[in-house]
Write an enzyme that holds these catalytic residues in place. Structure first.
Site, PDB file in Angstrom:
ATOM      1  N   ASN A   1       0.812  -1.235   0.000  1.00 29.61           N
ATOM      2  CA  ASN A   1       0.000   0.000   0.000  1.00 29.61           C
ATOM      3  C   ASN A   1       0.838   1.274   0.000  1.00 29.61           C
ATOM      4  O   ASN A   1       0.513   2.230  -0.703  1.00 29.61           O
ATOM      5  CB  ASN A   1      -1.003  -0.017   1.165  1.00 29.61           C
ATOM      6  CG  ASN A   1      -0.334  -0.091   2.513  1.00 29.61           C
ATOM      7  OD1 ASN A   1       0.759  -0.637   2.654  1.00 29.61           O
ATOM      8  ND2 ASN A   1      -0.979   0.455   3.520  1.00 29.61           N
TER       9      ASN A   1
ATOM     10  N   GLU B   1       3.172  -4.223  12.648  1.00 28.14           N
ATOM     11  CA  GLU B   1       2.194  -3.149  12.405  1.00 28.14           C
ATOM     12  C   GLU B   1       1.113  -3.740  11.529  1.00 28.14           C
ATOM     13  O   GLU B   1       1.332  -4.026  10.353  1.00 28.14           O
ATOM     14  CB  GLU B   1       2.918  -1.972  11.732  1.00 28.14           C
ATOM     15  CG  GLU B   1       2.153  -0.680  11.877  1.00 28.14           C
ATOM     16  CD  GLU B   1       1.131  -0.509  10.781  1.00 28.14           C
ATOM     17  OE1 GLU B   1      -0.010  -1.000  10.967  1.00 28.14           O
ATOM     18  OE2 GLU B   1       1.469   0.101   9.757  1.00 28.14           O
TER      19      GLU B   1
ATOM     20  N   GLU C   1       7.694   2.193  15.228  1.00 31.39           N
ATOM     21  CA  GLU C   1       8.643   2.644  14.228  1.00 31.39           C
ATOM     22  C   GLU C   1       8.808   4.151  14.428  1.00 31.39           C
ATOM     23  O   GLU C   1       7.927   4.831  14.951  1.00 31.39           O
ATOM     24  CB  GLU C   1       8.125   2.340  12.822  1.00 31.39           C
ATOM     25  CG  GLU C   1       7.679   0.885  12.724  1.00 31.39           C
ATOM     26  CD  GLU C   1       7.696   0.291  11.328  1.00 31.39           C
ATOM     27  OE1 GLU C   1       6.640   0.302  10.699  1.00 31.39           O
ATOM     28  OE2 GLU C   1       8.755  -0.200  10.902  1.00 31.39           O
TER      29      GLU C   1
HETATM   30  P1  NDP Z   1      -0.408  -9.611   3.916  1.00 30.06           P
HETATM   31  O1  NDP Z   1      -0.362  -9.345   5.371  1.00 30.06           O
HETATM   32  O2  NDP Z   1      -0.630 -11.026   3.496  1.00 30.06           O
HETATM   33  O3  NDP Z   1       0.971  -9.107   3.217  1.00 30.06           O
HETATM   34  C1  NDP Z   1       1.823  -8.106   3.749  1.00 30.06           C
HETATM   35  C2  NDP Z   1       3.275  -8.449   3.449  1.00 30.06           C
HETATM   36  O4  NDP Z   1       3.612  -9.689   4.057  1.00 30.06           O
HETATM   37  C3  NDP Z   1       3.583  -8.635   1.956  1.00 30.06           C
HETATM   38  O5  NDP Z   1       4.920  -8.255   1.687  1.00 30.06           O
HETATM   39  C4  NDP Z   1       3.449 -10.142   1.790  1.00 30.06           C
HETATM   40  O6  NDP Z   1       4.143 -10.604   0.652  1.00 30.06           O
HETATM   41  C5  NDP Z   1       4.078 -10.625   3.087  1.00 30.06           C
HETATM   42  N1  NDP Z   1       3.659 -11.948   3.519  1.00 30.06           N
HETATM   43  C6  NDP Z   1       2.524 -12.631   3.198  1.00 30.06           C
HETATM   44  N2  NDP Z   1       2.513 -13.833   3.814  1.00 30.06           N
HETATM   45  C7  NDP Z   1       3.660 -13.915   4.534  1.00 30.06           C
HETATM   46  C8  NDP Z   1       4.225 -14.913   5.381  1.00 30.06           C
HETATM   47  N3  NDP Z   1       3.602 -16.079   5.633  1.00 30.06           N
HETATM   48  N4  NDP Z   1       5.421 -14.674   5.952  1.00 30.06           N
HETATM   49  C9  NDP Z   1       6.058 -13.504   5.745  1.00 30.06           C
HETATM   50  N5  NDP Z   1       5.586 -12.525   4.933  1.00 30.06           N
HETATM   51  C10 NDP Z   1       4.393 -12.727   4.352  1.00 30.06           C
HETATM   52  O7  NDP Z   1      -1.494  -8.641   3.317  1.00 30.06           O
HETATM   53  P2  NDP Z   1      -2.339  -8.757   1.950  1.00 30.06           P
HETATM   54  O8  NDP Z   1      -1.517  -8.205   0.868  1.00 30.06           O
HETATM   55  O9  NDP Z   1      -2.863 -10.142   1.754  1.00 30.06           O
HETATM   56  O10 NDP Z   1      -3.558  -7.770   2.262  1.00 30.06           O
HETATM   57  C11 NDP Z   1      -4.676  -8.265   2.986  1.00 30.06           C
HETATM   58  C12 NDP Z   1      -5.157  -7.269   4.013  1.00 30.06           C
HETATM   59  O11 NDP Z   1      -4.077  -6.897   4.877  1.00 30.06           O
HETATM   60  C13 NDP Z   1      -5.636  -5.938   3.477  1.00 30.06           C
HETATM   61  O12 NDP Z   1      -6.957  -6.003   3.069  1.00 30.06           O
HETATM   62  C14 NDP Z   1      -5.470  -5.029   4.674  1.00 30.06           C
HETATM   63  O13 NDP Z   1      -6.579  -5.194   5.516  1.00 30.06           O
HETATM   64  C15 NDP Z   1      -4.238  -5.577   5.351  1.00 30.06           C
HETATM   65  N6  NDP Z   1      -3.036  -4.800   5.015  1.00 30.06           N
HETATM   66  C16 NDP Z   1      -2.614  -3.903   5.928  1.00 30.06           C
HETATM   67  C17 NDP Z   1      -1.527  -3.125   5.656  1.00 30.06           C
HETATM   68  C18 NDP Z   1      -1.055  -2.123   6.638  1.00 30.06           C
HETATM   69  O14 NDP Z   1      -0.543  -1.089   6.262  1.00 30.06           O
HETATM   70  N7  NDP Z   1      -1.123  -2.432   7.916  1.00 30.06           N
HETATM   71  C19 NDP Z   1      -0.798  -3.202   4.392  1.00 30.06           C
HETATM   72  C20 NDP Z   1      -1.306  -4.212   3.499  1.00 30.06           C
HETATM   73  C21 NDP Z   1      -2.388  -4.963   3.818  1.00 30.06           C
HETATM   74  P3  NDP Z   1       3.341 -10.849  -0.735  1.00 30.06           P
HETATM   75  O15 NDP Z   1       2.426  -9.679  -0.918  1.00 30.06           O
HETATM   76  O16 NDP Z   1       4.413 -10.917  -1.737  1.00 30.06           O
HETATM   77  O17 NDP Z   1       2.607 -12.124  -0.553  1.00 30.06           O
END
Ligand code: NDP
Length: 469
Positions: free
Chosen positions: A146, A244, A450
């Protein structure tokens, strides 16, 4: 596309790659290597060697390098912002703000390298006590899609300022800007092995970082569900974690608020980055005496928002990926079908290419219907009758990241700010997060901080030395 920034520049050992899409068109714009556990292990080896050298660089030289990184980012701000818009979807103007904000983050950390001091005391009978703060070693930075540039900056800037090496894992749906930022850090003088990027999926490359015994700290930003699995997977290694995990921020508009300012603030914040921000104003709580006026004015403002490709003159771009758009559409459909709120405008996907969803206003929303965060361009307005009720609703979710109160009354501002359970509270503004402010949440929003001065405790550990008298 380069895989590591450790001087070898080799591609993933797996040999396979992942496409990166433009969210506005659905077209493939690039590919990145699909990194795996062997790639992470190779990055750890390079990082462990480089970290020992980086740790020995003086605070002044570290500072000069981080300032140079900020200058390089500023010098290519337009190109970086275009890249960010193309892979993430946000309007160019917002992308450029994020890139300039990222430069500011590295400049902030440059200003902090000389402040990593410990403690000292004379302890009669025991000796001289010195507490020095030591780097942790190799730190993992798991970055979401994001706000990839600035969240990478928070994690890499803090880790490097403290003398650690970094292995970053950007999201597979927005890895390109992070790769370029890491290259600029190396160009500025960070030793190659001290700044690594492993691209690939979260469940493979991300998971390998979390499970690595060579990595002593992981800062993760993402969903609650993935945050929980990260904490479980990291447990056997006993590494430090900063989590976070998003929020469901309340934006409380009291009866004495400047309604026009509150409407402008809510619309600006809720639709910024297509609503995909952890501290976005996700639940708009409005005193029932002014709720109708608020909804009417918000509708007027929302209907003026221009939606389209972020490379054109628009107020809002597409969502980052199709899954995210489907999740937002399903949340709105559920609220309406369960009779928990009514659509005032928006509420539908845009036909054709791209992950577009119309900016949506929902009125008379029942608080329970939005207890889970909606990570997209949806503004639910929840009326309340007393301030106590507003605070109860604000605190009525498992999250605790941010909140704001809009009022002209200082006592109301302090009372509500004190009673809200969250990591940050704004008064008459929302979502302003310069790196000088410690940032993080409570409850399901995660733990650790952070930025601010708090980063020192996340990215160093104290070592106590007692000299006998
Ligand atoms: P995720 O939590 O799955 O992904 C966030 C990051 O973690 C990405 O870099 C992802 O890599 C990585 N990741 C995913 N699975 C693992 C794992 N098992 N071990 C280590 N790293 C991992 O979020 P999503 O992209 O699926 O988004 C889903 C929801 O998460 C959104 O709808 C929102 O509600 C929330 N979200 C919140 C954010 C925030 O700022 N707090 C940011 C993004 C999402 P990759 O994408 O390559 O799989």
């Amino acid at each position: 596309m380069q895989m590591f920034l450790d001087g070898t520049g080799h591609d993933s050992l797996s040999g396979s790659s992942i496409p990166v899409y433009n969210p506005a068109t659905g077209e493939v714009i690039d590919t990145v290597p699909a990194g795996n556990a062997d790639d992470v292990a190779a990055a750890v080896t390079a990082a462990e060697i480089a970290q020992k050298k980086w740790e020995q660089v003086s605070p002044a030289d570290k500072s000069r390098i981080l300032i140079a990184a900020g200058a390089l980012i500023r010098s290519e701000a337009d190109a970086l912002a275009t890249l960010l818009t193309t892979e993430q979807g946000k309007p160019f103007r917002e992308a450029k703000d994020e890139i300039l904000g990222t430069a500011h983050v590295f400049e902030f950390y440059a200003s902090m390298t000389g402040t990593l001091q410990g403690d000292a005391a004379v302890l009669p009978k025991y000796g001289y006590m010195n507490v020095v703060r030591k780097p942790l070693g190799v730190c993992g930075a798991i970055v979401p899609w994001n706000m990839p540039a600035i969240i990478f900056g928070w994690k890499a800037g803090a880790a490097l300022a403290c003398g650690n090496a970094v292995i970053a894992k950007p999201s597979e749906t927005a890895p390109l800007t992070v790769l370029r930022l890491a290259e600029l850090l190396v160009k500025a003088g960070v030793p190659g092995g001290a700044m690594n990027v492993v691209t690939g999926s979260g469940t493979v490359a991300g998971d390998a970082i979390v499970r690595s015994t060579g990595i002593r700290h992981v800062s993760f930003t993402g969903s609650v569900a993935t945050g929980r699995s990260v904490a479980l997977a990291a447990a056997p290694t006993l590494k430090k974690l900063t989590l976070e995990l998003g929020g469901n921020d309340a934006f409380i508009v009291t009866a004495d608020a400047d309604i026009d300012a509150a409407v402008a603030g809510a619309v600006r914040n809720r639709f910024y980055n297509c609503g995909q921000v952890c501290t976005s104003a996700k639940r708009i709580l409005v005193d029932a005496v002014c709720a109708d006026e608020f909804v009417r004015k918000a509708k007027d403002a929302i209907e003026k928002l221009v939606v389209g490709s972020g490379l054109e003159k628009v107020n809002m771009g597409p969502l980052n990926n199709p899954g995210q758009r489907d999740a937002v559409a399903a949340a709105v459909d559920r609220i309406v079908s369960e009779d928990c709120g009514k659509i005032i405008c928006g509420g539908k996907k845009k036909e054709g290419a791209g992950n577009f969803y119309a900016p949506t206003l929902l009125a008379d929303v029942s608080p329970d219907a939005v207890s889970e965060e909606i990570f997209g361009p949806v503004m639910p307005v929840i009326p309340f009758t007393t301030l106590d009720e507003a605070v109860e609703i604000a605190n009525g979710t498992p999250y605790g990241l941010g909140a704001s109160v809009w009022t002209k009354n200082l006592k109301t501002a302090y009372t509500v700010a004190d009673q809200i359970r969250s990591g940050v509270v704004w008064v008459n503004r929302h979502l302003i997060l310069p790196p000088e402010i410690p940032f993080g949440g409570t409850g399901n929003s995660g733990y650790g901080r952070e930025n601010g001065r708090e980063f020192i405790y996340e990215y160093t550990e104290p070592k106590s030395i007692l000299l006998g008298l």
